[in-house]
Design a protein around this motif. Structure first.
Motif, PDB file in Angstrom:
ATOM      1  N   UNK A 198     -44.275 -11.526  19.637  1.00  0.00           N
ATOM      2  CA  UNK A 198     -43.448 -10.325  19.514  1.00  0.00           C
ATOM      3  C   UNK A 198     -44.317  -9.072  19.646  1.00  0.00           C
ATOM      4  N   UNK A 199     -45.514  -9.129  19.074  1.00  0.00           N
ATOM      5  CA  UNK A 199     -46.425  -7.978  19.138  1.00  0.00           C
ATOM      6  C   UNK A 199     -46.833  -7.658  20.569  1.00  0.00           C
ATOM      7  N   UNK A 200     -46.853  -8.645  21.450  1.00  0.00           N
ATOM      8  CA  UNK A 200     -47.205  -8.403  22.847  1.00  0.00           C
ATOM      9  C   UNK A 200     -46.282  -7.378  23.491  1.00  0.00           C
ATOM     10  N   UNK A 201     -45.059  -7.279  22.990  1.00  0.00           N
ATOM     11  CA  UNK A 201     -44.072  -6.390  23.600  1.00  0.00           C
ATOM     12  C   UNK A 201     -43.802  -5.125  22.787  1.00  0.00           C
ATOM     13  N   UNK A 202     -43.985  -5.176  21.455  1.00  0.00           N
ATOM     14  CA  UNK A 202     -43.486  -4.093  20.622  1.00  0.00           C
ATOM     15  C   UNK A 202     -44.543  -3.424  19.742  1.00  0.00           C
ATOM     16  N   UNK A 203     -45.810  -3.814  19.873  1.00  0.00           N
ATOM     17  CA  UNK A 203     -46.841  -3.188  19.044  1.00  0.00           C
ATOM     18  C   UNK A 203     -47.551  -2.061  19.777  1.00  0.00           C
ATOM     19  N   UNK A 204     -46.986  -1.578  20.853  1.00  0.00           N
ATOM     20  CA  UNK A 204     -47.582  -0.500  21.630  1.00  0.00           C
ATOM     21  C   UNK A 204     -47.111  -0.593  23.065  1.00  0.00           C
ATOM     22  N   UNK A 205     -47.814   0.101  23.934  1.00  0.00           N
ATOM     23  CA  UNK A 205     -47.453   0.112  25.353  1.00  0.00           C
ATOM     24  C   UNK A 205     -48.075  -1.090  26.057  1.00  0.00           C
ATOM     25  N   UNK A 206     -47.410  -2.271  25.866  1.00  0.00           N
ATOM     26  CA  UNK A 206     -47.866  -3.542  26.451  1.00  0.00           C
ATOM     27  C   UNK A 206     -49.359  -3.755  26.232  1.00  0.00           C
ATOM     28  N   UNK A 207     -49.797  -3.930  24.973  1.00  0.00           N
ATOM     29  CA  UNK A 207     -51.223  -4.105  24.691  1.00  0.00           C
ATOM     30  C   UNK A 207     -51.718  -5.454  25.213  1.00  0.00           C
ATOM     31  N   UNK A 208     -53.021  -5.599  25.441  1.00  0.00           N
ATOM     32  CA  UNK A 208     -53.567  -6.912  25.782  1.00  0.00           C
ATOM     33  C   UNK A 208     -53.421  -7.869  24.614  1.00  0.00           C
ATOM     34  N   UNK A 209     -53.607  -9.140  24.905  1.00  0.00           N
ATOM     35  CA  UNK A 209     -53.389 -10.161  23.879  1.00  0.00           C
ATOM     36  C   UNK A 209     -54.278  -9.945  22.667  1.00  0.00           C
ATOM     37  N   UNK A 210     -55.520  -9.506  22.880  1.00  0.00           N
ATOM     38  CA  UNK A 210     -56.438  -9.308  21.750  1.00  0.00           C
ATOM     39  C   UNK A 210     -55.915  -8.241  20.793  1.00  0.00           C
ATOM     40  N   UNK A 211     -55.418  -7.138  21.324  1.00  0.00           N
ATOM     41  CA  UNK A 211     -54.875  -6.073  20.469  1.00  0.00           C
ATOM     42  C   UNK A 211     -53.577  -6.520  19.807  1.00  0.00           C
ATOM     43  N   UNK A 212     -52.781  -7.300  20.505  1.00  0.00           N
ATOM     44  CA  UNK A 212     -51.536  -7.805  19.915  1.00  0.00           C
ATOM     45  C   UNK A 212     -51.842  -8.732  18.741  1.00  0.00           C
ATOM     46  N   UNK A 213     -52.874  -9.549  18.873  1.00  0.00           N
ATOM     47  CA  UNK A 213     -53.263 -10.441  17.778  1.00  0.00           C
ATOM     48  C   UNK A 213     -53.743  -9.651  16.569  1.00  0.00           C
TER      49      UNK A 213
END
Length: 250
Positions: free
Chosen positions: A86-101
């Motif tokens: 879920x964070x991959x889509x909604x934790x910012x402007x399409x962040x990379x996987x590392x930032x989403x984690x």
């Protein structure tokens, strides 16, 4: 469902990478290392106070003492993996996987707290159902109603941060009002498809364990079950994202 399918088609590589690490591998390890929980003797009546009930309770307590921590770890990793999707889509402007984690790790305790708020009354109701099995259909309806009304909980924790557990729950209830039936139907579809697809492999694994133990064949069957579990978690994650976006766009 259509919006969720589009997300899967465009981002399947990163979705499967994250789910593979946090859902597939733990699920496969669980199948390989944790035995099935004890089953009551066939035909035995588990009336409280009887020797059969006492013996079954002792065996279940022993099993939980040995393997309960492993089950909890697998469940936590799978929940975190879905949260990270879920964070991959909604934790910012399409962040990379590392930032989403990283974003998921920061917000994960809040998600756990929110689910504890939900699970405490649900567990109490489940205990009542265990004592009165006739109430099982009503409990199933309640279970899917809760899943539908909390379908936007994880998206809210990212898209509307900073927000606490209680406010996120209230916000999810507000967003899903009027959409309960559609969301419950979508969630039930994912649940049923995953259950039906994995059943043959689970049955084959159980048959081989009892009649024809073959480590290689059993590992293959368990890997298929773990794969379907990972796909189930991916489907639920992209469904939550699609539901939140569709409701907010109205």
């Amino acid at each position: 469902m259509g919006d969720a399918w589009k997300l899967w088609r465009s981002d399947w590589e990163v979705l499967t990478a994250v789910a593979g690490m946090f859902v597939f591998l733990p699920a496969l390890a669980k199948a390989q290392l944790i035995p099935d929980w004890p089953m009551p003797p066939q035909g035995a009546t588990l009336t409280p106070g009887t020797p059969a009930a006492d013996a079954f309770g002792e065996s279940m307590a022993s099993w939980l003492g040995h393997y309960g921590w492993g089950l909890a770890l697998v469940a936590a990793l799978a929940s975190f993996g879905q949260f990270a999707l879920v964070a991959l889509y909604l934790s910012g402007d399409r962040p990379p996987a590392s930032r989403a984690l990283i974003a998921a790790a920061r917000r994960f305790p809040t998600l756990i707290l929110a689910w504890l708020i939900v699970m405490i009354p649900l567990t109490l109701i489940g205990t009542i159902v265990a004592l009165a099995p006739i109430l099982l259909p009503a409990f199933a309806v309640l279970f899917f109603w809760i899943l539908a009304r909390t379908a936007t909980l994880a998206p809210v924790l990212f898209a509307e941060a900073p927000i606490g557990a209680w406010r996120a729950l209230i916000r999810s209830l507000h967003l899903t009002r009027g959409n309960t039936l559609a969301l419950a139907a979508a969630i039930m579809t994912v649940f049923l498809v995953a259950s039906i697809a994995s059943w043959p492999f689970q049955a084959l694994d159980a048959w081989m364990a009892a009649h024809a133990p073959n480590p290689v064949a059993r590992t293959m069957a368990e890997a298929f079950v773990a794969l379907l579990t990972a796909l189930d978690y991916i489907a639920m994650a992209v469904l939550q994202v699609a539901a939140y976006r569709r409701i907010r766009a109205r």
